[in-house]
Design an enzyme around this catalytic site. Structure first.
Site, short mmCIF file in Angstrom:
data_model
loop_
_atom_site.label_atom_id
_atom_site.label_comp_id
_atom_site.label_asym_id
_atom_site.label_seq_id
_atom_site.Cartn_x
_atom_site.Cartn_y
_atom_site.Cartn_z
N ASP A 29 0.83 -1.21 0.00
CA ASP A 29 0.00 0.00 0.00
C ASP A 29 0.86 1.26 0.00
O ASP A 29 2.09 1.19 0.06
CB ASP A 29 -0.96 -0.02 1.21
CG ASP A 29 -0.22 -0.42 2.48
OD1 ASP A 29 0.80 0.22 2.78
OD2 ASP A 29 -0.66 -1.37 3.16
N ASP A 98 1.00 6.29 -13.51
CA ASP A 98 0.69 5.40 -14.63
C ASP A 98 -0.63 5.89 -15.22
O ASP A 98 -1.64 5.94 -14.52
CB ASP A 98 0.57 3.96 -14.12
CG ASP A 98 1.02 2.94 -15.15
OD1 ASP A 98 0.63 3.10 -16.32
OD2 ASP A 98 1.74 1.99 -14.79
N ASP A 199 0.24 3.89 -20.43
CA ASP A 199 -0.08 2.49 -20.69
C ASP A 199 -0.57 2.29 -22.14
O ASP A 199 -1.45 3.03 -22.59
CB ASP A 199 -1.20 2.09 -19.70
CG ASP A 199 -1.42 0.60 -19.63
OD1 ASP A 199 -0.53 -0.11 -19.15
OD2 ASP A 199 -2.50 0.15 -20.06
N GLU A 254 4.27 3.52 -23.27
CA GLU A 254 4.42 2.08 -23.48
C GLU A 254 3.84 1.78 -24.86
O GLU A 254 2.64 1.92 -25.08
CB GLU A 254 3.65 1.30 -22.40
CG GLU A 254 3.96 -0.19 -22.49
CD GLU A 254 2.83 -1.07 -22.00
OE1 GLU A 254 3.10 -2.25 -21.72
OE2 GLU A 254 1.68 -0.62 -21.91
N HIS A 327 6.70 -4.94 -14.55
CA HIS A 327 5.68 -5.82 -13.95
C HIS A 327 5.05 -6.77 -14.97
O HIS A 327 4.21 -7.59 -14.59
CB HIS A 327 4.61 -4.96 -13.29
CG HIS A 327 3.84 -4.16 -14.30
ND1 HIS A 327 4.43 -3.17 -15.06
CD2 HIS A 327 2.56 -4.26 -14.71
CE1 HIS A 327 3.52 -2.68 -15.88
NE2 HIS A 327 2.38 -3.31 -15.70
N ASP A 328 5.40 -6.64 -16.23
CA ASP A 328 4.85 -7.53 -17.27
C ASP A 328 5.86 -8.56 -17.76
O ASP A 328 5.58 -9.31 -18.69
CB ASP A 328 4.39 -6.71 -18.49
CG ASP A 328 3.22 -5.81 -18.18
OD1 ASP A 328 2.40 -6.16 -17.31
OD2 ASP A 328 3.11 -4.75 -18.82
C1 GLC Z 1 0.00 -2.64 -20.13
C2 GLC Z 1 0.34 -2.90 -18.69
C3 GLC Z 1 -0.17 -4.25 -18.30
C4 GLC Z 1 -1.66 -4.24 -18.44
C5 GLC Z 1 -2.09 -3.81 -19.84
C6 GLC Z 1 -3.52 -3.42 -19.86
O1 GLC Z 1 0.64 -3.51 -20.98
O2 GLC Z 1 1.71 -2.74 -18.48
O3 GLC Z 1 0.19 -4.61 -17.01
O4 GLC Z 1 -2.16 -5.51 -18.18
O5 GLC Z 1 -1.38 -2.68 -20.29
O6 GLC Z 1 -3.73 -2.21 -19.18
CA CA Z 2 -1.95 -3.19 3.11
#
Ligand code: GLC
Ligand code: CA
Length: 554
Positions: A29, A98, A199, A254, A327-328
């Site tokens: 958090d 983000d 994103d 991205e 994270h992907d």
């Molecule tokens: C981007 C993010 C990913 C997400 C996707 C949809 O690729 O990095 O984690 O699942 O977009 O928002």
């Molecule tokens: Ca927590």
């Protein structure tokens, strides 16, 4: 080349759900992040990119947003957010949000309205089409398996969702949608945030006729078909003028499906759109025949060819971002290095290889410890919808057996990067006093921040040193890049040049010893850094397992 602060900074990505849990509910958090600000300061990073913290039903861990101006309950409150921002700024750390605006959650108020009727004022906020021959309007697939269309009974039409059906795509051709997004972005800038990671921004402009695409392994056309649509640059220019130019922001798009030519537009040096993009080509270097699902090891020559193409292709005309992880993606030390005997050495080598290139470095939480992929035992251990859906879809279609698919998930699943940050050797790696939302990597007793901070030769301290070197040597930021030995399967070597300053970076990507003939101009040079203590400059260098050396010309 224009000097810019966002070319000189180092960005650290936080995935809040897995970073630090302050209240024992098993979920990371905002207060947890605030409590670790001194850790980030010690590492030496300049900017935090915060994965989404907005209100969300969490179908895709926050990438499905139901209110852009509210904080997810599990993560805390808006007051917690303001405090975190203030604490970061006090330490000279900037914060990047983000921006997830290709789609919203289906639980966003706009979508709840939109689906009600054909004449609802929000109808045109999303992409609705009638069915074709009793099925979906075209053959596009969702990035998370199945079709990219969902039938909605209320109006007997389908809506487009390039991601899960709980992530309906916004209609950027509608000026009202753009205005809403720009207004919201300005609201966050007013709050004091410093920029945006955007994103899948390359997907926002769809071709008006939504044509069928070439089907992939699951029978549907992939999202790359939709990338770099007809108006994307126009919309980003509008965003730049109406939002981003207001203050000194940092922006990174991205860009799934981005080519070199397209990147030169997104990140153009006239600075009319974004500062830089995340390209994906080097992340496809170990893909299977028709999808990412594989456990094939990359050929170093392919990796060098791709990274060099981007280094040279954007030189003087745009700007690169440098990443091995996010994270992907799975953990880089397991993917491109050796997560066994040479884990620390190869994690340092990979960092040297990447962060000595031209571009803005991105570090993903835990990468600075050499955190590894996770020994997931069964499909029940996974939480990520992409992984779980792909497992079911591809095994049911008979494309892969369950054993194969589990092997591929263990190698490539996004959940490899999403297990809790390993703070210490205490229970649950010191991440939570409760039950963590996803398993902790059992190797936390050995691999954790506390141990590494107290040991000078750790991966953590090596990252600190690399970050410091970028601040001390302009050539690392602005120098031109030139690849050596393109044909070598073992060595990644390149030079960086800025006026009279010149660096040589040599990395051994294997566990064996390989020899390297040092170019003559470096014979009298000095070692700037390396992952073995006793590296020395020699005409013929014998590189040890995963050795990395940076030599500075004298
Ligand atoms: C981007 C993010 C990913 C997400 C996707 C949809 O690729 O990095 O984690 O699942 O977009 O928002
Ligand atoms: Ca927590």
């Amino acid at each position: 080349m224009k000097k810019r602060w966002w070319k000189e900074c180092v960005v650290y990505q936080i995935y809040p759900r897995s970073f630090c849990d302050s209240n024992g509910d098993g979920i990371g958090d905002i207060r947890g992040i605030t409590s670790k600000m001194d850790y980030l300061k010690e590492l030496g990073i300049d900017v935090i990119w915060l994965s989404p913290v907005y209100q969300s039903p969490n179908d895709d861990n926050g990438y499905d947003i139901s209110d852009y101006q509210a904080i997810m309950k599990e993560f805390g409150t808006m007051e917690d957010f303001d405090e975190m921002l203030a604490v970061a700024h006090e330490r000279g750390i900037r914060l990047v949000m983000d921006l997830v605006v290709n789609h919203t959650s289906d639980e966003h108020a706009w979508f709840a309205e939109s689906r009600k009727s054909l004449d609802n004022p929000y109808r045109d906020y999303y992409i609705w089409r009638p069915g074709r021959d009793g099925g979906a309007p075209n053959n596009w697939g969702s990035c998370f398996s199945g079709p990219a269309w969902e039938y909605d009974k209320a109006t007997d039409m389908y809506y487009l969702h390039l991601f899960s059906k709980k992530q309906p795509d916004l209609n950027w051709d509608n000026p009202a949608v753009r205005d809403e997004v720009f207004r919201m972005m300005n609201w966050w800038l007013d709050k004091g945030v410093d920029g945006f990671r955007m994103d899948v921004i390359s997907l926002i402009s769809k071709k008006p006729d939504l044509p069928d695409g070439v089907p992939g392994i699951n029978g549907y056309a992939g999202a790359d078909e939709v990338a770099n649509g007809p108006h994307v640059h126009e919309y980003l220019k509008e965003m730049r003028q109406k939002v981003l130019n207001r203050t000194e922001t940092i922006t990174v798009g991205e860009c799934a499906g981005v080519t070199l030519e397209e990147a030169k537009k997104y990140a153009n040096r006239e600075e009319t759109e974004l500062n830089m993009v995340f390209q994906f080509e080097h992340m496809g270097v170990d893909s299977g025949e028709n999808s990412k699902w594989s456990d094939r090891k990359a050929d170093l020559r392919d990796l060098k060819e791709i990274l060099s193409k981007w280094q040279k292709g954007l030189e003087d005309v745009a700007w690169n971002s440098l990443y091995w992880e996010n994270h992907d993606q799975p953990r880089s030390v397991s993917r491109f290095g050796d997560d066994g005997a040479y884990r620390e050495t190869s994690a340092k080598m990979l960092a040297t290889c990447l962060y000595m290139m031209q571009g803005t470095p991105y570090i993903y939480q835990g990468q600075e410890l050499g955190m590894t992929n996770v020994p997931f035992e069964s499909i029940e251990d996974f939480r990520d919808l992409e992984s779980i859906n792909a497992y079911h879809e591809l095994t049911e279609q008979g494309v892969f057996t369950r054993e194969e698919m589990l092997r591929y998930l263990r190698y490539k699943s996004r959940d490899n990067a999403r297990t809790p940050f390993q703070w210490s050797g205490e229970e649950n790696a010191g991440f939570t006093s409760g039950e963590p939302w996803i398993m902790v990597n059992p190797n936390y007793k050995k691999i954790n921040a506390k141990e590494q901070m107290g040991r000078e030769d750790s991966v953590f301290h090596y990252f600190r040193k690399l970050i410091r070197l970028r601040k001390e040597h302009e050539v690392i930021v602005y120098g031109t890049y030139d690849l050596l030995l393109p044909e070598s399967k073992e060595i990644y070597a390149y030079t960086r040049t800025l006026g009279e300053e010149k660096l040589l970076v040599v990395c051994n990507f294997t566990a064996g010893e390989v020899t390297f003939d040092l170019p003559e101009e470096f014979w009298t040079g000095a070692v700037l850094t390396g992952n073995y203590e006793d590296a020395a400059v020699k005409e013929h260098m014998a590189l040890r397992a995963y050795e990395a050396v940076v030599v500075k010309k004298q």
